[in-house]
Design an enzyme around this catalytic site. Structure first.
Site, PDB file in Angstrom:
ATOM      1  CG  HIS A 167     -45.997 -39.485  51.678  1.00  0.00           C
ATOM      2  ND1 HIS A 167     -45.073 -40.479  51.876  1.00  0.00           N
ATOM      3  CD2 HIS A 167     -45.990 -38.738  52.817  1.00  0.00           C
ATOM      4  CE1 HIS A 167     -44.514 -40.334  53.057  1.00  0.00           C
ATOM      5  NE2 HIS A 167     -45.063 -39.289  53.658  1.00  0.00           N
ATOM      6  CB  CYS A 168     -51.284 -41.070  53.916  1.00  0.00           C
ATOM      7  SG  CYS A 168     -52.499 -40.614  55.175  1.00  0.00           S
ATOM      8  N   PRO A 169     -49.315 -38.477  55.387  1.00  0.00           N
ATOM      9  CG  PRO A 169     -49.588 -36.200  55.832  1.00  0.00           C
ATOM     10  CD  PRO A 169     -49.812 -37.233  54.772  1.00  0.00           C
ATOM     11  N   GLY A 172     -47.958 -42.072  58.187  1.00  0.00           N
ATOM     12  CA  GLY A 172     -46.501 -42.094  58.183  1.00  0.00           C
ATOM     13  C   GLY A 172     -45.898 -42.977  57.125  1.00  0.00           C
ATOM     14  CG  ASN A 173     -45.336 -46.384  54.558  1.00  0.00           C
ATOM     15  OD1 ASN A 173     -44.585 -45.981  53.667  1.00  0.00           O
ATOM     16  ND2 ASN A 173     -45.358 -47.653  54.929  1.00  0.00           N
TER      17      ASN A 173
END
Length: 386
Positions: A167-169, A172-173
């Site tokens: 999960h890559c902040p 945002g997804n």
């Protein structure tokens, strides 16, 4: 009184569980935590805007007009890959329906048998064979499914994602099966854009310093100083991330598998998804077919009926209103504090309750009560007779 049935079209994305947000009637799918994504947009757009405002006019005049053109093309490609990664379905797997979940539970209970009291039940795992190697499929207690190979449950989005990478902040997804190639192209193009801007910032400062001096150049171009600082601190992380994912792609491995050591642990299990060829692995990850979404976010569900009442009162109802009575058919339940000998008779007494007419006793004439004065007179008359 009549009722009119009004139906409303419901899209599937409106009823999807999990912690995602949807925009544009389900076309855009992102995580709820999007603060870092806005920071990414601000850094990229802000740095490029400063570059086009301060360096590009000078460099296009003294070096080549192709410099701002190539920077613009690279910037548009970076933004396209970023938005494609952020606004797409990463490969979310639908949760099991209640009937499917019940059937899976029955299968698990039949396979495990009766577990003695006090003992822990065996883990819910299924084994499948991939390229002559056994791969375990784990059961997801949230989605009520056995996850496919390489899938994992994202705790932030609360969904199972096929070929889950991480999960890559910053985007945002989640990064999974359907948007991994776009994520890699985003990091690769962003690395090139950062190096490109950083290089021509240095060229711009050097060329101006020849005529006006280094300190005077820094005073006249504060935007260039800010760009150099931003590019210097982001260059190492972006280029390092691109190199790490290049390494993973060459092995046909995910970040989740690398962190857990799925194929390089103590067991030394060979990666069943690798072709033992760097070119084949890269072609499969980057040039493979585009997988469709299994959610069907914009599909129609059963329409929700909305009942609206319209008043159509007849003429007779206004003159002679009829009182409404309600009948309760629920049996009486004895209270916990009721004595045992009184409990069986409660239902019977409720059934034999007399009607209001029967409760009224028959009319009886009650003689008037005697007053003390009349009692004294009668006693005196008796004495006289005697």
């Amino acid at each position: 009184m009549s009722a009119v049935m009004i139906t409303r079209k419901v899209r599937k994305w409106e009823k999807l569980p999990g912690k995602n947000t949807f925009c544009c009637d389900g076309r855009v799918m992102m995580a709820r935590q999007k603060g870092v994504f806005y920071l990414t947009l601000f850094l990229i757009i802000g740095t490029c805007s400063l570059f086009f405002a301060f360096e590009c006019p000078y460099l296009s005049l003294h070096l080549s007009p192709a410099i701002p053109v190539f920077a613009a093309v690279l910037f548009l490609f970076v933004m396209a890959m970023l938005l494609r990664t952020s606004f797409s379905d990463p490969g979310v797997l639908p949760r099991a329906l209640p009937e499917e979940a019940t059937f899976i539970e029955m299968e698990i209970e039949a396979a495990n048998g009766n577990v003695p009291a006090g003992q822990r039940p065996p883990p819910r795992i299924r084994n499948v064979q991939i390229n002559n190697q056994i791969v375990k499929l784990k059961y997801c207690y949230t989605c009520k499914i056995f996850r496919p190979p390489r899938a994992s449950h994202c705790s932030i989005c609360d969904n199972c994602v096929d070929r889950f990478d991480h999960h890559c902040p910053w985007v945002g997804n989640c990064v999974g099966k359907r948007n991994y190639r776009y994520f890699y192209l985003f990091t690769l193009s962003l690395s090139l854009l950062t190096i490109y801007i950083f290089t021509f910032d240095i060229v711009h400062v050097v060329m101006r310093s020849v005529d006006k001096g280094f300190l005077n150049t820094l005073k006249e171009t504060p935007g260039t100083v800010l760009e150099v600082l931003v590019c210097f601190f982001t260059l190492w992380s972006v280029v390092g991330l691109t190199g790490f994912h290049t390494y993973l792609i060459s092995l046909n491995q995910t970040t989740n598998e690398d962190i857990k050591g799925s194929w390089s642990g103590k067991n030394r299990i060979q990666n069943p998804y690798s072709h033992n060829n760097i070119i084949k692995n890269c072609c499969e990850v980057l040039c493979g077919p585009a997988y469709p979404s299994v959610l069907d976010r914009r599909g129609l569900m059963q329409e929700d009926p909305l009942v609206s009442a319209t008043c159509a009162a007849p003429a007779s109802s206004s003159s002679n209103p009829v009182p409404q009575t309600t009948k309760t058919t629920a049996p009486l339940i004895p209270n916990e504090h009721t004595p045992d000998e009184a409990k069986p008779g409660i239902a019977a007494s409720a059934e034999k309750t007399p009607s209001p007419k029967e409760e009224q006793p028959p009319d009886t004439k009650i003689p008037p009560l005697a007053t003390p004065e009349t009692d004294a007179e009668t006693s005196i008359a008796k004495d006289k007779t005697h």
